[in-house]
Design a protein around this motif. Sequence first.
Motif, mmCIF file in Angstrom:
data_model
loop_
_atom_site.group_PDB
_atom_site.id
_atom_site.type_symbol
_atom_site.label_atom_id
_atom_site.label_comp_id
_atom_site.label_asym_id
_atom_site.label_seq_id
_atom_site.Cartn_x
_atom_site.Cartn_y
_atom_site.Cartn_z
ATOM 1 N N VAL A 1 -1.191 -2.902 1.952
ATOM 2 C CA VAL A 1 -0.684 -4.115 2.580
ATOM 3 C C VAL A 1 0.469 -3.775 3.527
ATOM 4 O O VAL A 1 1.402 -3.057 3.146
ATOM 5 N N LEU B 1 -2.510 -13.771 1.703
ATOM 6 C CA LEU B 1 -2.306 -13.018 2.941
ATOM 7 C C LEU B 1 -3.042 -13.671 4.111
ATOM 8 O O LEU B 1 -2.565 -13.667 5.243
ATOM 9 N N ARG B 2 -4.211 -14.257 3.833
ATOM 10 C CA ARG B 2 -4.944 -14.962 4.892
ATOM 11 C C ARG B 2 -4.162 -16.193 5.358
ATOM 12 O O ARG B 2 -4.235 -16.571 6.527
ATOM 13 N N TRP C 1 -4.193 -5.858 5.516
ATOM 14 C CA TRP C 1 -4.404 -5.331 4.165
ATOM 15 C C TRP C 1 -5.754 -4.617 4.057
ATOM 16 O O TRP C 1 -6.428 -4.666 3.042
ATOM 17 N N GLU C 2 -6.107 -3.950 5.132
ATOM 18 C CA GLU C 2 -7.330 -3.172 5.101
ATOM 19 C C GLU C 2 -7.099 -1.846 4.378
ATOM 20 O O GLU C 2 -5.983 -1.366 4.246
ATOM 21 N N THR D 1 -2.855 -2.668 -2.808
ATOM 22 C CA THR D 1 -3.132 -4.080 -3.072
ATOM 23 C C THR D 1 -3.176 -4.388 -4.566
ATOM 24 O O THR D 1 -2.664 -5.430 -5.009
ATOM 25 N N VAL E 1 -6.004 -9.845 -7.412
ATOM 26 C CA VAL E 1 -6.224 -9.290 -6.085
ATOM 27 C C VAL E 1 -6.853 -10.347 -5.177
ATOM 28 O O VAL E 1 -6.541 -10.442 -3.987
ATOM 29 N N GLU E 2 -7.728 -11.177 -5.747
ATOM 30 C CA GLU E 2 -8.363 -12.253 -4.976
ATOM 31 C C GLU E 2 -7.318 -13.255 -4.486
ATOM 32 O O GLU E 2 -7.368 -13.734 -3.348
ATOM 33 N N ASP F 1 -5.343 -11.768 -1.665
ATOM 34 C CA ASP F 1 -6.119 -11.825 -0.429
ATOM 35 C C ASP F 1 -6.041 -13.220 0.197
ATOM 36 O O ASP F 1 -5.850 -13.353 1.414
ATOM 37 N N THR F 2 -6.148 -14.262 -0.634
ATOM 38 C CA THR F 2 -6.063 -15.639 -0.144
ATOM 39 C C THR F 2 -4.685 -15.937 0.434
ATOM 40 O O THR F 2 -4.553 -16.566 1.494
#
Length: 329
Positions: free
Chosen positions: A72, A47-48, A67-68, A29, A40-41, A44-45
């Motif tokens: 990814v 990908l959501r 992306w756990e 990531t 990275v934040e 994450d947004t």
Amino acid sequence: MSTPETATARLTRLLTMVPWLVNRQGIDTEQAAAELGITVEQLDTDLRLLYLCGYGQMPDELIDAQWENGRVFVTNADTIARPLRLGRDEALTLMVGLRALAAVPGLGERDAIERAMAKLEEATGASAEAAARVEVAISEGVEAGLLSDARRAVEGHRRVHLRYLVPSRDESTERDVDPMRVVNLDAKWYLEGWCHRAQDTRLFRMDRIEALEVLDVDGTPPPQAELRDLDAGTFTPRADDTLVTLRLGQGAAWVADYYPVETVETAPDGTSLTVTLRTADTLWLRRLVWRLGGHGTVVAPAELAASVTEGATAALAAYGVEPATGAGG
């Protein structure tokens, strides 16, 4: 404070991100964010959001993003990599747009337009016949020669001399302009450039240009000349424009919707509005208040209110009518 990201910029990134991640399954990531030029934040947004996107509404029609554990994986996104096909309506719209572009006087690169038209006509067949029946009048209200000369001045960095009609003062003005661009907005042509008379950037409606002469003088605008942001329309108030406060009755409430006001306050009883707006030329505003026939009043500045009152009093006196009391309305 950072500038908020536009929806267009984010959509562009997402469309690039999906095939990029599909071809890099399991990428770290932090590495993905660094190579995509985001945090990275933000990754994450994004990908959501991708998790809710797809070509349908069923689970198997949505993009699967995981992306756990710091890696990814993006699957079920093959459709986004397929070449898009134009529908009949989309092809027709594009062909009409190309015809409109080809109709612009003085436009270069016509070969590219004609090649694109030929490919669309070959691919669509019947849509080409429909597009041929569409009449394009993109230069309506502006002489082709005037538009061509303006474009030639922009491309050649030549200064132009204008005789320009100012409707708010009902007079023609002479001015030299260093042209910056010719643009079509809301079906009207405009010439934007550095006006030496105003010592500022100005936007001239070309159907109000009575004469245009391309001068044999370098027309490179000065460093302080900046193109206006026309996304919100042709009128862009400046911070140093006059701030005017108007009180509008119910018969003049439409002004708050029609003009670019900065603030709107409704009276407690709902019978009037108080609005503020900025303008570099208050002559048109005086005429507006007179036209409102008592439904509009200038609250500030005081000198504008006095000017409106004097003009209204003089007009009424010409008809032998005694004016009512009250400033600026």
